[in-house]
Design an enzyme around this catalytic site. Sequence first.
Site, PDB file in Angstrom:
ATOM      1  N   LYS A 129     -11.596  -4.482  18.580  1.00  0.00           N
ATOM      2  CA  LYS A 129     -10.188  -4.805  18.876  1.00  0.00           C
ATOM      3  C   LYS A 129      -9.790  -4.422  20.309  1.00  0.00           C
ATOM      4  O   LYS A 129      -8.623  -4.456  20.656  1.00  0.00           O
ATOM      5  CB  LYS A 129      -9.280  -4.133  17.842  1.00  0.00           C
ATOM      6  CG  LYS A 129      -9.617  -4.557  16.400  1.00  0.00           C
ATOM      7  CD  LYS A 129      -8.570  -4.160  15.394  1.00  0.00           C
ATOM      8  CE  LYS A 129      -9.029  -4.453  13.976  1.00  0.00           C
ATOM      9  NZ  LYS A 129      -7.956  -4.496  12.985  1.00  0.00           N
ATOM     10  N   ASN A 131       0.857  -1.190   0.000  1.00  0.00           N
ATOM     11  CA  ASN A 131       0.000   0.000   0.000  1.00  0.00           C
ATOM     12  C   ASN A 131       0.892   1.238   0.000  1.00  0.00           C
ATOM     13  O   ASN A 131       2.115   1.134  -0.044  1.00  0.00           O
ATOM     14  CB  ASN A 131      -0.941  -0.018   1.207  1.00  0.00           C
ATOM     15  CG  ASN A 131      -0.158  -0.118   2.494  1.00  0.00           C
ATOM     16  OD1 ASN A 131       0.579   0.789   2.857  1.00  0.00           O
ATOM     17  ND2 ASN A 131      -0.279  -1.245   3.186  1.00  0.00           N
TER      18      ASN A 131
END
Length: 404
Positions: A340, A208
């Site tokens: 998370k 990326n």
Amino acid sequence: MLKGKKIVLGVSGGIAVYKAVELLRLYIKAGAEVHVIMTKSAQQFVTPLTFQTLSGNPVHTELFDLFQEKEIGHISLADRADLFVIAPATANLVGKVASGVADDLLTTTIMATKAPVLFVPAMNVNMWENPIYRANEERLKAFGYRFMEPVSGLLACGWEGKGKLPDPEAIFAETLTLLRPQDMEGETVLVTAGPTREELDPVRYLSNYSSGKMGYAIARVARQRGAKVILVTGPTSLCPPAGVDVCRVTSAQQMHSAVMKYVEGVSIIIKSAAVADYRPQARSQEKIKKGDVGNLVIHLEKNPDILAELGRIKGRKILVGFAAETCDLLENAERKLKEKNLDLIVANDVTEKGAGFEVDTNIVRFLFADGRQEKLPQLSKDEVAHALLDRILQVKKAEKGFQA
Ligand code: PMT
């Protein structure tokens, strides 16, 4: 960065004196008022005129010079300094200060100051390793004097080893550390930065656009504020910040192993890395050939979600994630925060101008575990890093108060 700060730059004699000229230039560029003191031997390498021209202040060389004492006396220099930096510091100078000898202007002024003093030694590797020098350095450290380690390389004397003066940029960064409030002292911060690369074959990979700038800014600023910092970084073209322990990785699996290796001993984890969610199921040993078929199908398999795993084992550590989004910024970030088990998530819309990948600025929102949200304007990545560390310290303080 150094506006209003008064730095006394002590220069003792060694071939590295030329690097002190560049260091002075960096201080002046950052807005500091710099007064230079040169020993007699330093003047054998570079003339005082060079330092005088760049600093815009008279260079101080003599303890018993009536004119220099009248202009700005050595005690006044010692009193007014915010910081003393001795670069290069010779074995002789360190030895003299360690023994309480004050027989010239530089040693006298060092003895007289209450400002923090940073010694940046440079010398022959055998002198550096000599037990007499080592004992002198340890003695001064025990009194609270700060030292930067020399770097390894080919020395001017022909020997190879530790003894070179660090680059002026690294000394400058250490200077900032000494002048900043050390509000993160005692914390060990694990920062992840940059992209991961998932290899397809020996010449291709999936990745990326992350440059590492956001994560490196966090690591640099945390170090400047006194934290011990471990930077786990994917491939970037950036120079790691001075004073930070660096662990280089390439793939998400390697980042996972590195993070799990360090996690035990840290108090704060900040995951700004852009980790690939998937990797090719199989890595071809040879370069994949074009072949006859029009389309090529690559099968991907899931990478470990490092942040989610940290959320399960975090205990009392502060865990911070980032969310890089292209739509529904807050909804997505909020979901990641909860799923998370994070204390805080930094949400950025990477399609926004001035935000996200590669640029020097970011536009972020902080979402806290207690439901609070805060939007910041467009700021440099260093400023975002400072704001983030401020919020992390607030969260820590609130948790302490709650436990008490
Ligand atoms: O590096 P720069 O060019 O300065 O760009 C900065 C940035 C855009 C990379 C940074 O601001 C940022 O947003 N980083 C997070 C990028 C990301 O992967 O976001 P995400 O929403 O896909 O992931 C959410 C969080 O989970 C992140 O903290 C990520 O590190 C973590 N993650 C993701 C996948 C995975 N397998 N393991 C993880 O730990």
